[in-house]
Design an enzyme around this catalytic site. Structure first.
Site, short mmCIF file in Angstrom:
data_model
loop_
_atom_site.label_atom_id
_atom_site.label_comp_id
_atom_site.label_asym_id
_atom_site.label_seq_id
_atom_site.Cartn_x
_atom_site.Cartn_y
_atom_site.Cartn_z
N SER A 128 39.09 36.92 49.18
CA SER A 128 38.78 38.08 48.36
C SER A 128 38.52 39.26 49.28
CB SER A 128 37.52 37.81 47.52
OG SER A 128 37.05 38.99 46.90
N TYR B 196 28.22 36.29 47.11
CA TYR B 196 29.68 36.15 47.06
C TYR B 196 30.28 36.64 48.37
CZ TYR B 196 34.38 36.22 44.99
OH TYR B 196 35.70 36.00 44.71
#
Length: 252
Positions: free
Chosen positions: A138, A151
């Site tokens: 990501s 995250y």
């Protein structure tokens, strides 16, 4: 790309929804043999019926499931490509308010699960002579942002692991690819992270064209279908409206 894809075989994790499901569909449309892996057996069964993929329900963080998965794939002829898409985010708390369980879940799914599956299948990938590992990370693994600490930490770790794997496996002719998407609209990602439909909708509010699961799956398909000596080390994919993690154009 060449017609050699007709003889290729991949395992795709996170296949019950979103980018994982879209990747299974994209590869099957190109003629690949695909093992579709996720925890939700009912959704995998529907995907198998629709695409002809081989559904194998499994939890990639569970050692017994991983061992069973390797045995199943081996008996069915093996793979030359491993596509690690399973992952996700939980919570958007600042570190001062971090939930330990959320952080542990994100690390287990994004990092430890990817490691366990990669470790288990590396002997098979090496033996093919032209193996490929693709990890979906990501842009959260490249640039930190407020409220994303957990995250960020998980995806930065997965990004680093991918880089180390590329260095370690080059001598075995195993190609290692990283695809790092920015804002992608899927039915579950933001909802699972925030736990509220209204809050999830705000993530995409005013963004005319966020990426879709199909957009990312098409990039994944292209990357693993390129001639094996071509290694797209790292692919960052964002919608045009997202010029950077900190700049997102919203209208209305």
């Amino acid at each position: 790309m060449t017609d050699e894809s007709q003889n290729r075989a991949a395992l795709v994790t996170g296949a019950s929804t979103g980018i994982g499901e879209a990747t299974v569909r994209a590869l099957r449309a190109q003629g690949w043999t695909v093992f579709a892996v996720a925890r939700r057996a009912d959704r995998l069964a529907a995907l198998q019926d629709a695409t002809g993929a081989i559904a194998v329900p499994a939890d990639i963080t569970a050692d017994d499931d991983v061992s069973r998965l390797v045995a199943h794939v081996t008996a069915a002829g093996g793979i030359d490509t491993l596509i690690n898409i399973a992952g996700g985010a939980r919570g958007a708390d600042r570190i001062a308010d971090a939930g330990t369980e959320d952080w542990e879940w994100m690390y287990q799914v994004n990092v430890v699960g990817t490691m366990k599956l990669t470790r288990a299948f590396l002997p098979m990938l090496r033996a093919t002579g032209e193996g490929t590992v693709l990890n979906l990370t990501s842009t959260a693994g490249l640039v930190a942002y407020e409220g994303g600490g957990g995250y960020n930490a998980a995806k930065f770790a997965q990004h680093a692991m991918t880089g180390a794997l590329r260095l370690e496996e080059a001598e075995h002719n195993v190609r290692v690819i990283e695809v790092a998407p920015g804002l992608v609209y899927t039915e579950e990602f933001a909802l699972n992270r925030l736990g509220d439909e209204a809050a999830a909708a705000k993530v995409y509010q005013g963004v005319e064209k966020p990426l879709t699961a199909d957009d990312v799956a098409d990039v994944v398909r292209y990357a693993v279908s390129a001639p094996h000596h071509v290694n797209l080390d790292q692919i960052v994919i964002r919608p045009v409206a997202q010029a950077a993690n900190h700049k997102l154009i919203r209208k209305g």
